[in-house]
Each structure stands twice: as C-alpha cells, then as structure tokens.
Design an enzyme around this catalytic site. Sequence first.
Site, PDB file in Angstrom:
ATOM      1  N   GLU A 174       0.760  -1.142  -0.015  1.00  0.00           N
ATOM      2  CA  GLU A 174       0.058   0.157   0.136  1.00  0.00           C
ATOM      3  C   GLU A 174       0.975   1.348   0.113  1.00  0.00           C
ATOM      4  O   GLU A 174       2.074   1.375   0.944  1.00  0.00           O
ATOM      5  CB  GLU A 174      -0.901   0.082   1.124  1.00  0.00           C
ATOM      6  CG  GLU A 174      -1.946   1.145   1.516  1.00  0.00           C
ATOM      7  CD  GLU A 174      -2.460   1.217   2.802  1.00  0.00           C
ATOM      8  OE1 GLU A 174      -3.563   1.981   2.847  1.00  0.00           O
ATOM      9  OE2 GLU A 174      -1.861   0.615   3.575  1.00  0.00           O
ATOM     10  N   LYS A 191     -10.618   1.379  -0.722  1.00  0.00           N
ATOM     11  CA  LYS A 191     -10.547   1.066   0.609  1.00  0.00           C
ATOM     12  C   LYS A 191     -11.911   1.580   1.375  1.00  0.00           C
ATOM     13  O   LYS A 191     -12.291   2.594   1.112  1.00  0.00           O
ATOM     14  CB  LYS A 191      -9.194   1.721   1.217  1.00  0.00           C
ATOM     15  CG  LYS A 191      -8.936   1.262   2.560  1.00  0.00           C
ATOM     16  CD  LYS A 191      -7.644   1.732   3.065  1.00  0.00           C
ATOM     17  CE  LYS A 191      -7.032   1.553   4.391  1.00  0.00           C
ATOM     18  NZ  LYS A 191      -5.923   2.380   4.756  1.00  0.00           N
ATOM     19  N   CYS A 195      -4.844  -3.013   4.430  1.00  0.00           N
ATOM     20  CA  CYS A 195      -4.395  -2.531   5.515  1.00  0.00           C
ATOM     21  C   CYS A 195      -5.664  -2.347   6.575  1.00  0.00           C
ATOM     22  O   CYS A 195      -6.054  -3.554   7.218  1.00  0.00           O
ATOM     23  CB  CYS A 195      -3.775  -0.998   5.429  1.00  0.00           C
ATOM     24  SG  CYS A 195      -2.721  -0.681   6.720  1.00  0.00           S
TER      25      CYS A 195
END
Length: 490
Positions: A33, A127, A159
Amino acid sequence: MSSADIVNEHLEAYVRIIKSAEANDTDIIVFPEGTLNNALQTTYVPAAHEKVVPCLNVTGMVYADFLMQLSCAARTARKYLVINLTEKENCTAVAQDTRPCAANGLNVYNTNVVFDREGCVISRYRKVHIYVEQKNTTLEPEYGIFETDFGVRFGHFICFDILFYTPAEELVIRYGIKDIIFTSMFYSELPFLTAVQLQQSWAWGNDVNVLAAGASLPVAGVTGTGIYAGVQGDLVSVIVGGVGIRKLYVSQVPIISNKTLTNDYEYKQKTETSMPIVASDELTLLKDPQIENFTSLLLDFTTQQNITQTLCNNDFCCRFDIATQSIDTPAETVYYKYRIGAFKGQRTYQKNEWSDIQICALYACKNESVASCAEIFNSTAVVKPNIAFKSLQIVGDFMKADKLLIMPNTLDGSLLSLSAETLGWHVIDQREHYTAHMNLTRPYCDSLLTFGIYANYYDRSATTRTASYSNTTPTVLLCTLALVLLVWRF
C-alpha cells in the site's frame, strides 16, 4: 525530488522487480500500500467490467503513464500484478448520496488494482476503512474478487480493513474466499496488533492463505510482510528494524480446497532462522490504549514456578496454567517481567471506529508496573530471558455471535509470531459459547512478548463513514518499498 520524480523512481523500482530473474517463476506479484504514487500524481482507473488494457494506449485514454507502464509490464512478463495507488474519479451527482463533491470535482480513493497476464484491469477495490488519510469512501462498500488462470479465486483488501467484518471477514464468510491478498502500510501496536502478528493470527483464525505485502519505513512505524498458509503457519514473514528495504519474498503457496491442502502440494515448513531482536529505537511502535484496563496479575517466577490462575474482566474469564524453569542470566542483561490478563470491552480506533474485543493473554512488561507493559527495550539493552516456559496453556469461553473471529495471537522478541508446530490450538463448540484452548506444544526458551487468544466481535463494531468529500491540500508521501512475490502451484 518533485512529486513526479518520486513516482517515476517508484515506478522504475516496480518494473525492475517485475523484470528481475528472481521473479521469473512467479505467477502473481503483490506490491504494498501507498508506495507508488501520491495525492499530487493521481490517475483514473477503469472498472473491471470495462475490460480495459491501459497498455494498448487507445486514443482518448485518460490514465496516468505509470498505470499504462505497469499494465505493459504485466503483459510483457505474463504475470498477474496487484498494485495499490491513489485514484481519482470525477464526482457525479447520485440521488442516494447526499455528500457534497469537493470544489475540484474529484473523488480521491485508496485503491487496489489487479492486472491479468494481458495487462487488463480485472479488479478494482477502493478501501472501505480509511485511517489517518485524506481520502474518500464509496457510498456502499466494495468487494475485490477476481479469478486466475491457475485455479485460484482471490479476494483483496487494504490495511485497516483487516480489523473489520466488511469487507475483510466478509470475503471469507459470505463469499467463501480461501486466498486473500492484503496490501498494507500498517502501523504496528504492542502487544496484540503488530503487523506480522495480526497477519498470521487472521490467516490462522480463518484458515486461509494470506499474501500480505507491507510497506517498509520502520522510522514511521511501518513494516511487516508475510505469506501464510492458514493453520500451517507462515511460509515467509519479516519485520524490519532500522532502515527500510526493497526486497522480494518468494514462496510456493498451497491451494486450499475445503480447508484441506491439495494432494499434489508437498507442504514444507519454513526453515527456522535466528531472527535479530527488534528494539524500540529501531522501530516506532504504538501501544494498546486499553492495556491498563485489563484485569491483570504480575507473575513472580522467583517464588512460584507453577501457576494456575483464573482472571475475570466483567463477566468474561480466562484460565491460565503455567510451568517455568529459571535460567541464569549474566549481570549485564535485562529481561522481561510477565503479566497475565483478561479484557472484555470496546477497542477504539481514531475515536470514530471501534470493535468489541475479548482477550486472554500473557504479555511482557519492562518492569513490575502496568504502565511498562506493551513496551520493548531499546538497542543498548542486552535482552535475555530469565525463565523458560516448560508449559503454557490458556483457556477462554467466548459467547457466540453472528460475526465473530477467534484467533491465536503470539509474538516473540523479533516481533514475529511463533511457528505453527510450537502452537497447539483448538476451539470447541459448546452450544451457547465456544471454548478456545491454546498451548505451547514444547518448551520455549526465547524471549516471549505475547501469548494469547484474541476475539473480535464484529457485530458489535461500528464505523463512522466519511460525512462529506473534502477539498484539502494534498500531501506527498515518500517511502521505500517491501514487495511480495508468489509462486502458485496447481
């Protein structure tokens, strides 16, 4: 360097790795990321259903050069590529979405993009759970899922998503995905949420393969990459202290079918290596803000080497059985003290997002005070254990819930999880609750930071969605890269 120069430097590193001899046998390459472009160098990204190959540079294409070049790299190398980038999209009026557009008319997303062997974009995921980011979120959560020509159906997320049911856990429970791609720039937190520790715990608790590519910038608290084969443990895992690195991690990964390894895969446990102890001045670490709210007991192994104890926090109880043996340590060394603890309560992230968690654990402290728990010594200290754990068992009863993940959670002095053959784990369905048993399968003589059971009650979690689009001044993020390359056998 200008923001454009930074992106070009990162792009060159990506392409160099894709073309490297070490990558020759890989089928899929996963990048971390936040290690490609930035908010000043964004790009449009085609939706998967459009079946666009940016490399072909069709007239009228609006994609950034770096997206086209990576499409070409995938096409030339004949590999699947997973990249993470900062995406822009024109903000259009949607009746269901009352959030205003930014003044510049753009939405900006933290996005995973997947190319197939032709360089075609076959998956795009934005995300859901942003963390300290000036980014937008979609009105409804998205799910990143794609099929490969080597018989694996992947799900992917980014994440902070790993701590929530949607989309991470939902990919496993709702969509039956057994192979997960995880791009991250994860800020590790002691004693339960360091990067590799959480990656392996999540993979184990779900018994799925996880390919976790982590950015590498230890000074900012960012490091942690691994490849995991469910309850078989890690195939590769690394935490970097000091200076960030660019490095390929390659592994042959088993295909999991109905929770069983395929017969043509010969599983080989990773070779045990002596990892260096990671120190507090080599890696910035967060600290669990709830650690002082645990019901805990300081263990005194000088007077008692066999301990049986039950601890309760609210109506949640944990049982501990511990047997130790003293180890002589040189006078100049330091060693960790240990507490056992139980916790049931709400865990807050950024104040607006939280989870209900229950934890039974043994964890290390620098001294006798509760305040010193979830801290590690710096590099000037010579750290040696003063006890060996002859046996260690923890048992906890966890009330059932529709959305619940119970995971083993371990951490050694190198900030890696214990190996699979060291850990005994089973969960028994007791009708109204689950009883989780966790134990060492052999004596343990090295530094131990965490040994516990971690349960996330997702149905009692909540998140505050982004209330409006913001037109803030972009910032530039510069960091080095850690990369995961994977070889799949089918």
